[in-house]
Design a protein around this motif. Structure first.
Motif, PDB file in Angstrom:
ATOM      1  N   GLY A 125       0.808  -1.208   0.000  1.00 20.48           N
ATOM      2  CA  GLY A 125       0.000   0.000   0.000  1.00 20.48           C
ATOM      3  C   GLY A 125       0.842   1.259   0.000  1.00 20.48           C
ATOM      4  N   LEU A 126       1.932   1.242   0.736  1.00 21.04           N
ATOM      5  CA  LEU A 126       2.812   2.408   0.767  1.00 21.04           C
ATOM      6  C   LEU A 126       3.471   2.648  -0.585  1.00 21.04           C
ATOM      7  CD1 LEU A 126       4.520   2.164   4.268  1.00 21.04           C
ATOM      8  CD2 LEU A 126       2.895   3.884   3.479  1.00 21.04           C
ATOM      9  N   GLU A 127       3.738   1.605  -1.316  1.00 17.68           N
ATOM     10  CA  GLU A 127       4.287   1.777  -2.662  1.00 17.68           C
ATOM     11  C   GLU A 127       3.255   2.452  -3.562  1.00 17.68           C
ATOM     12  OE1 GLU A 127       6.550   2.196  -5.783  1.00 17.68           O
ATOM     13  OE2 GLU A 127       7.269   1.558  -3.803  1.00 17.68           O
ATOM     14  N   ASP A 128       1.985   2.105  -3.402  1.00 15.25           N
ATOM     15  CA  ASP A 128       0.936   2.776  -4.165  1.00 15.25           C
ATOM     16  C   ASP A 128       0.842   4.249  -3.780  1.00 15.25           C
ATOM     17  OD1 ASP A 128       0.368   0.404  -5.419  1.00 15.25           O
ATOM     18  OD2 ASP A 128      -1.431  -0.037  -4.236  1.00 15.25           O
ATOM     19  N   TYR A 129       1.014   4.546  -2.486  1.00 18.42           N
ATOM     20  CA  TYR A 129       1.017   5.925  -2.010  1.00 18.42           C
ATOM     21  C   TYR A 129       2.162   6.698  -2.671  1.00 18.42           C
ATOM     22  CZ  TYR A 129       0.838   9.758   1.435  1.00 18.42           C
ATOM     23  OH  TYR A 129       0.746  10.982   2.047  1.00 18.42           O
ATOM     24  N   ALA A 130       3.350   6.090  -2.690  1.00 18.76           N
ATOM     25  CA  ALA A 130       4.513   6.730  -3.303  1.00 18.76           C
ATOM     26  C   ALA A 130       4.322   6.912  -4.805  1.00 18.76           C
ATOM     27  CB  ALA A 130       5.769   5.905  -3.024  1.00 18.76           C
ATOM     28  N   GLU A 131       3.600   5.994  -5.443  1.00 20.53           N
ATOM     29  CA  GLU A 131       3.354   6.118  -6.884  1.00 20.53           C
ATOM     30  C   GLU A 131       2.583   7.394  -7.191  1.00 20.53           C
ATOM     31  OE1 GLU A 131       0.794   3.792 -10.317  1.00 20.53           O
ATOM     32  OE2 GLU A 131       1.790   2.592  -8.775  1.00 20.53           O
ATOM     33  N   ILE A 132       1.622   7.741  -6.330  1.00 15.63           N
ATOM     34  CA  ILE A 132       0.871   8.983  -6.524  1.00 15.63           C
ATOM     35  C   ILE A 132       1.801  10.179  -6.353  1.00 15.63           C
ATOM     36  CG2 ILE A 132      -0.998  10.414  -5.604  1.00 15.63           C
ATOM     37  CD1 ILE A 132      -2.381   7.785  -4.744  1.00 15.63           C
TER      38      ILE A 132
END
Length: 253
Positions: A125-132
């Motif tokens: 989930g944090l990787e998805d956050y960083a993607e944004i």
């Protein structure tokens, strides 16, 4: 609850949110990795303020951490901003401090129905956050991801991250903080990829975090709002109670 009571409650949250030592009633919050120190509360007598500022700058330099002094509109003395600037701090953008009671009207104003919104609980989930963040051109996306991972690991009940997905792609996100034992929650970090703006994701994410705050027994939520988000929040019930400006000191600069 009137504005004066709200400010008293806000100051109570500030005093309880970090550690305090030394003069001036200074309360500090530290990033989990120690790279940042934020002064969230201080009540210095005018005659000791300059010395306290220098002491905090020396502490940050010794620790090798960025120092942020978070000034609020009702803080004293009245010339605190001028003294911070004279000492070498740089002012960032001013934000409005908004508050909203977590009641049925608030939940109805920020209804997230029909959205794919998930709470982050792991590294994926944090990787998805960083993607944004990377899609918005933020250069510190990886450093932020690592800091948030440390926060989730060290105090998993103190913060939640919510991400809205569109066709399985992370499109918008936001954080919500819960001081253990406190009555309030704080919203932060709202951001949306450019191609998904003006589609209701921002308000839906506010709604999902309001619902978590309600589930956890919080009575009000606060948010520091930039001019880009303030109109939307005020239109749906948030009220301005004061303003805040971060003053930043970089020891190596």
């Amino acid at each position: 609850m009137n504005s004066e009571d709200i400010l008293v409650g806000l100051d109570g949250e500030r005093r309880a949110s970090g550690e305090s030592s030394g003069r001036g009633g200074v309360v500090r919050e530290y990033a989990a990795d120690g790279s940042e120190c934020r002064i969230v509360y201080a009540r210095c007598a005018p005659e000791e303020l300059d010395d306290v500022i220098q002491e905090e700058m020396a502490r940050a330099k010794a620790q090798g951490s960025t120092l942020e002094w978070k000034l609020y509109g009702h803080d004293t003395p009245a010339d605190l901003a001028d003294r911070l600037t004279a000492a070498g701090f740089e002012a960032d953008d001013r934000e409005s401090v908004l508050v909203l009671p977590v009641d049925e009207a608030a939940l109805a104003s920020f209804a997230p129905e029909g959205r794919d919104i998930r709470r982050v609980t792991d590294e994926r989930g944090l990787e998805d956050y960083a993607e944004i963040a990377r899609a918005l051109g933020r250069k510190n996306a990886e450093e932020e991801r690592q800091r948030l991972a440390a926060e989730l690991r060290d105090a998993p009940e103190a913060m939640s991250i919510h991400i809205a997905y569109v066709d399985g792609v992370p499109a918008s996100c936001g954080r919500v903080y819960f001081r253990p034992g406190g009555p309030y929650a704080e919203l932060a970090g709202g951001r949306t990829r450019p191609e998904h703006r003006r589609k209701g994701l921002f308000t839906a994410l506010v709604g999902s975090r309001l619902r978590e705050a309600r589930e956890r027994g919080r009575t009000h939520v606060f948010v520091d709002a930039l001019p880009t988000s303030e109109p939307t929040l005020r239109k749906r019930g948030f009220e301005v109670v004061t303003w805040t400006t971060p003053f930043v000191y970089e020891p190596g600069s």
